[in-house]
Design an enzyme around this catalytic site. Structure first.
Site, PDB file in Angstrom:
ATOM      1  N   GLY A  85       0.919  -1.306  -0.219  1.00  0.00           N
ATOM      2  CA  GLY A  85       0.337  -0.047   0.270  1.00  0.00           C
ATOM      3  C   GLY A  85       1.008   1.798  -0.187  1.00  0.00           C
ATOM      4  N   PHE A 115       1.393   3.215   2.501  1.00  0.00           N
ATOM      5  CA  PHE A 115       2.020   2.969   3.677  1.00  0.00           C
ATOM      6  C   PHE A 115       3.644   2.314   3.571  1.00  0.00           C
ATOM      7  CE2 PHE A 115       3.182   1.436   8.322  1.00  0.00           C
ATOM      8  CZ  PHE A 115       3.798   2.609   8.586  1.00  0.00           C
ATOM      9  N   ASP A 169     -10.121   8.409   3.163  1.00  0.00           N
ATOM     10  CA  ASP A 169      -9.971   6.877   2.449  1.00  0.00           C
ATOM     11  C   ASP A 169      -9.756   6.202   2.050  1.00  0.00           C
ATOM     12  OD1 ASP A 169      -8.249   6.763  -0.363  1.00  0.00           O
ATOM     13  OD2 ASP A 169      -6.277   6.023   1.221  1.00  0.00           O
TER      14      ASP A 169
END
Length: 407
Positions: free
Chosen positions: A100, A102, A216
């Site tokens: 992702g 992150f 999000d």
């Protein structure tokens, strides 16, 4: 003599008095000493148990609580990096669950056998340390069956890890947009997923200790447990609001195109109604089994929102459905869900319902629904026209993006 007898009598009386006092005080003193010794021993055992517990769960000794606030309100167990390395087999690709904004996500197993999912902040992450801290501080205050549970974190040098409960069915998008897995979801499961997401979002907006806007929401951020119950995840870009705050603006646009409401994508304005728009897009994707991004009706220049709008206006909302479900669900229920989703994606934030309204609409079949207005971004613009999704520098896939713009 009489004087000597008197002195002896006084001495005998003094000794008798000491014996009486000593007989009364000594047992109390002994009991006090015994009690102190027992307390000391119990405290030593408790300390030893806590230390052993920290070691057993791989938590750092001497500092097993992570706290970034001056008020010391946000506490989570802090795992040692070495324990997570062991749990994930040194972040082996075999244990990789996904990737992702992150960073990578790996499956792991703690020493005592508990399965975990580990998000590791990559040095090339589009997010960063602030988002890491934001998620740790924020999610430690939240507890709901439709929110993913954060077990702890790790912060050692450049290594930043988030340790979550492991959810075996991974993310919703893997089921919705895969022909094989899609067939395993019956209509009842679709409805339960929609209702569960709505409940989790209502908790964030109204009933949690904090008022939170996620910013999000998308199908890849909805995780599924072994019973296909949905759990909202990824709070790195979420914002905390005060009780009397209803919205804010930002120069830093974060989110995923196709899910962003117009007021946020264009002007950086966000509120609880931004999450409602995200939810409406997800509802249409869950009903249809199709992505809003990448779905185009070239003969009509429509995306999924526009296609759903046209079908609903013509009384043909059931045609939006995933074809594998057409014969397994009440047509009236489908039409109602399509209408609720269209109410959520209306262009004006003021026209959209709150999540409390949405939950009421979903749970009360007799509740009258207002007619929706045309959705935002329902027409695909081509040629020289300027449109958000025509910006070549912006992502329209499921990867969260951050765009810095001057205002």
């Amino acid at each position: 003599s009489d004087r000597g007898i008197s002195v002896d009598r006084s001495r005998r009386q003094a000794r008798l008095l000491w014996f009486k006092v000593g007989g009364s005080v000594l047992p109390l003193a002994v009991l006090t000493i015994i009690s102190l010794l027992c307390c000391l021993k119990r405290n030593q055992c408790c300390f030893k148990g806590r230390s052993e517990g920290s070691s057993r769960y791989g938590m750092s000794q001497g500092a097993h609580i992570l706290d970034w606030s001056k008020e010391k309100e946000h506490e989570l167990p802090l795992f040692s990096f070495s324990s997570i390395e062991i749990a994930t087999d040194h972040f082996s690709d075999v244990n990789k669950l996904g990737q992702g904004g992150f960073g990578p996500v790996n499956k792991g197993k703690l020493v005592e056998g508990q399965e975990i999912a580990v998000k590791r902040l990559s040095r090339s992450s589009t997010q960063g340390v602030e988002e890491f801290k934001n998620e740790v501080i924020l999610i430690s205050k939240l507890q709901h069956c439709n929110l993913v549970r954060l077990l702890g974190c790790c912060s050692e040098g450049d290594e930043k890890l988030l340790i979550y409960e492991y959810l075996p069915n991974k993310s919703l998008n893997l089921f919705l947009f895969d022909a094989t897995k899609q067939a395993s979801l019956d209509w009842k499961t679709h409805v339960c997923i929609i209702e569960g997401i709505a409940q989790g979002l209502l908790y964030l907006h109204k009933y949690s200790r904090l008022k939170i806007i996620h910013r999000d929401l998308k199908t890849s951020n909805i995780l599924l447990d072994s019973n296909m119950n949905p759990k909202i995840s990824d709070f790195g870009t979420a914002r905390i609001f005060g009780e009397n705050e209803s919205g804010a603006s930002t120069n830093r646009i974060v989110g995923t195109y196709g899910y962003m409401p117009p007021e946020y994508a264009m002007d950086g304005l966000f509120s609880v109604k931004s999450d409602v728009f995200n939810f409406g897009v997800m509802m249409l994707e869950i009903i249809s089994g199709k992505k809003n991004n990448g779905f185009y009706q070239f003969d009509r220049s429509l995306n999924l929102l526009g296609y759903a709008w046209d079908l609903w206006k013509e009384g043909r909302g059931t045609e939006l459905m995933d074809t594998t479900l057409v014969d397994t669900c009440p047509k009236s229920e489908v039409m109602r869900l399509v209408q609720v989703s269209l109410l959520c994606v209306q262009e004006s934030a003021a026209d959209r319902p709150t999540m409390l309204d949405v939950v009421s609409m979903l749970s009360n079949e007799l509740m009258a629904l207002p007619a929706p207005k045309q959705p935002a971004f329902s027409v695909v613009i081509s040629g020289d026209d300027v449109h958000l999704t025509e910006n070549p520098t912006c992502s329209i896939n499921d990867v969260t993006i951050s765009v810095i713009e001057a205002r």
